[in-house]
Design a protein around this motif. Structure first.
Motif, short mmCIF file in Angstrom:
data_model
loop_
_atom_site.label_atom_id
_atom_site.label_comp_id
_atom_site.label_asym_id
_atom_site.label_seq_id
_atom_site.Cartn_x
_atom_site.Cartn_y
_atom_site.Cartn_z
N LYS A 1 12.91 -28.09 -0.66
CA LYS A 1 13.23 -27.44 -1.93
C LYS A 1 12.68 -26.02 -1.95
O LYS A 1 11.63 -25.76 -1.35
CB LYS A 1 12.54 -28.28 -3.00
CG LYS A 1 12.96 -28.00 -4.38
CD LYS A 1 12.52 -29.09 -5.31
CE LYS A 1 12.82 -28.67 -6.72
NZ LYS A 1 14.08 -27.94 -6.86
N GLY A 2 13.37 -25.12 -2.64
CA GLY A 2 12.95 -23.72 -2.69
C GLY A 2 11.50 -23.56 -3.11
O GLY A 2 11.06 -24.17 -4.08
N ILE A 3 10.76 -22.74 -2.34
CA ILE A 3 9.32 -22.55 -2.59
C ILE A 3 9.05 -21.09 -2.97
O ILE A 3 9.44 -20.17 -2.24
CB ILE A 3 8.48 -22.88 -1.33
CG1 ILE A 3 8.80 -24.28 -0.82
CG2 ILE A 3 6.99 -22.76 -1.63
CD1 ILE A 3 8.32 -24.52 0.60
N ASN B 1 12.57 -23.36 2.70
CA ASN B 1 13.51 -22.58 1.89
C ASN B 1 12.67 -21.77 0.90
O ASN B 1 11.88 -22.32 0.16
CB ASN B 1 14.46 -23.54 1.16
CG ASN B 1 15.53 -22.81 0.35
OD1 ASN B 1 15.24 -22.25 -0.70
ND2 ASN B 1 16.76 -22.83 0.84
N ILE B 2 12.82 -20.46 0.94
CA ILE B 2 11.92 -19.64 0.11
C ILE B 2 12.67 -18.82 -0.94
O ILE B 2 13.82 -18.41 -0.73
CB ILE B 2 11.01 -18.73 0.97
CG1 ILE B 2 11.83 -17.77 1.85
CG2 ILE B 2 10.07 -19.57 1.83
CD1 ILE B 2 10.98 -16.69 2.51
N ARG C 1 5.47 -12.54 0.22
CA ARG C 1 4.20 -13.28 0.08
C ARG C 1 4.33 -14.71 0.56
O ARG C 1 3.50 -15.23 1.29
CB ARG C 1 3.79 -13.29 -1.38
CG ARG C 1 2.50 -12.57 -1.66
CD ARG C 1 2.24 -12.50 -3.14
NE ARG C 1 1.60 -13.70 -3.66
CZ ARG C 1 1.71 -14.12 -4.94
NH1 ARG C 1 2.43 -13.45 -5.79
NH2 ARG C 1 1.08 -15.20 -5.33
N VAL C 2 5.41 -15.38 0.14
CA VAL C 2 5.57 -16.79 0.50
C VAL C 2 5.84 -16.92 2.00
O VAL C 2 5.30 -17.81 2.67
CB VAL C 2 6.59 -17.50 -0.42
CG1 VAL C 2 7.98 -16.99 -0.26
CG2 VAL C 2 6.57 -19.00 -0.22
N ALA C 3 6.62 -16.00 2.55
CA ALA C 3 6.92 -16.06 3.99
C ALA C 3 5.65 -15.83 4.81
O ALA C 3 5.40 -16.52 5.81
CB ALA C 3 7.98 -15.03 4.36
#
Ligand code: FMN
Length: 304
Positions: free
Chosen positions: A45-47, A99-100, A110-112
């Motif tokens: 799921k998208g994070i 999935n970001i 940031r998330v990557a």
């Protein structure tokens, strides 16, 4: 028959069938129903960097041969994913695709950057169907320049395999895909959901809390096949196809349109075991239609 798929930067799938983002949770939710080890991969799921609350209910609306959803990308954020879900994902043998999502280029980055520190994340899928809050809410995926910027920013912080997921809600999805590839995407995944709406007769208002929603399921398959074909005709990177897949025959159709691998989404809600049935049926269906190998089918329908 060897069903393994070799994708850029060493990403190897044991077979070409992966769970599509948002339809399989983070993995543990389906562990009781599906032997995840048998899947080619799971796109979680998208994070986002911080938790997102998502849209007000109702969040789903059934349509003939399809599903409208306006989940609004609710998720607990990257720290919760690393703490609560990575331990489970470490116990399964399948490709894990993060999935970001983000509201700004910096949020995507940031998330990557954070998830790249986690070795269990095998690849990234960048969902560019998010509104850019700094640029008046236009979706990153609706503008090639924005798609370029967000892909570039993610590419700068990760050397993992990187796919960018394009939206069908633009006239020329390949223009967006080309910009993403130019910015460093190794692959393109397609398609995300089509914007739709339903009206509730009782309330005389839109049926979904978010008013509009994303249409998925068999109803969108011809649109998805068309876009995969267009992308595969124009780009030289692998295309990961999805949209309405229900059977091994559907998977073969995506291969012939040029997909190197596929993802399966909405059907999993009704039939969690379907992905495994598809994987099992694939060699027979390929042979039945005259293909000796999976690779032989990829792009068979493309102009020579
Ligand atoms: C309930 C639901 C939630 C979804 N959430 C995401 C998401 O978080 N990120 C994303 O990239 N795509 C998301 N999608 C889109 C799917 O991954 C897929 O692209 C689309 O549904 C088409 O495939 P399908 O027809 O097999 O479902 C979601 C789809 C559904 C139905």
């Amino acid at each position: 028959m060897d069903l393994s798929v070799h994708l850029p930067r060493g990403l190897t799938l044991k077979n070409p069938v992966m769970a599509a983002s948002g339809t399989f949770g983070f993995g543990p939710e389906y562990a009781a129903y599906v032997d995840i080890n048998r899947l080619g991969g799971v796109s979680v799921k998208g994070i986002s960097p911080d938790p997102w609350r998502g849209n007000p209910p109702p969040r789903v609306w059934e349509t003939p041969d399809g599903l409208l959803n306006s989940i609004g990308l609710q998720n607990p954020g990257m720290d919760a994913f690393l703490k609560d879900d990575i331990p489970f994902l470490k116990t399964v043998d399948t490709a894990v695709i993060a999935n970001i999502i983000g509201h700004t280029v910096e949020e995507y980055q940031r998330v990557a950057e954070r998830l790249t520190q986690e070795p269990r994340v095998d690849a990234f899928e960048v969902n560019i169907s998010c509104p850019n809050i700094k640029e008046g809410g236009i979706q990153f995926g609706h503008d090639p320049e924005q798609a370029y910027r967000v892909t570039r920013a993610v590419r700068q912080v990760t050397d993992r395999p990187l796919m960018v997921k394009v939206s069908p809600n633009v006239a020329e999805p390949w223009v967006i895909a080309e910009a993403a590839v130019e910015a460093g995407a190794d692959m393109i995944s397609a398609i995300n959901t089509l914007v739709g709406m339903a009206i509730d007769f009782k309330t005389r208002r839109p049926g979904l809390g978010g008013r509009t929603g994303g249409l998925s399921g068999p109803a969108i398959k011809p649109v998805a096949v068309r876009i995969v074909y267009e992308l595969a005709s124009r780009l030289s990177v692998p295309i990961i196809g999805m949209g309405g897949i229900q059977s091994a025959e559907d998977v073969l159709e995506f291969f012939m349109a040029g997909a190197a691998a596929v993802m399966v989404g909405t059907i999993t809600f009704q039939h969690p075991e379907r992905m495994l049935e598809i994987i099992e049926a694939l060699p027979r269906v390929l042979t039945q239609h005259g293909f000796q190998s999976l690779q032989e089918a990829v792009g068979a329908a493309l102009p020579r």
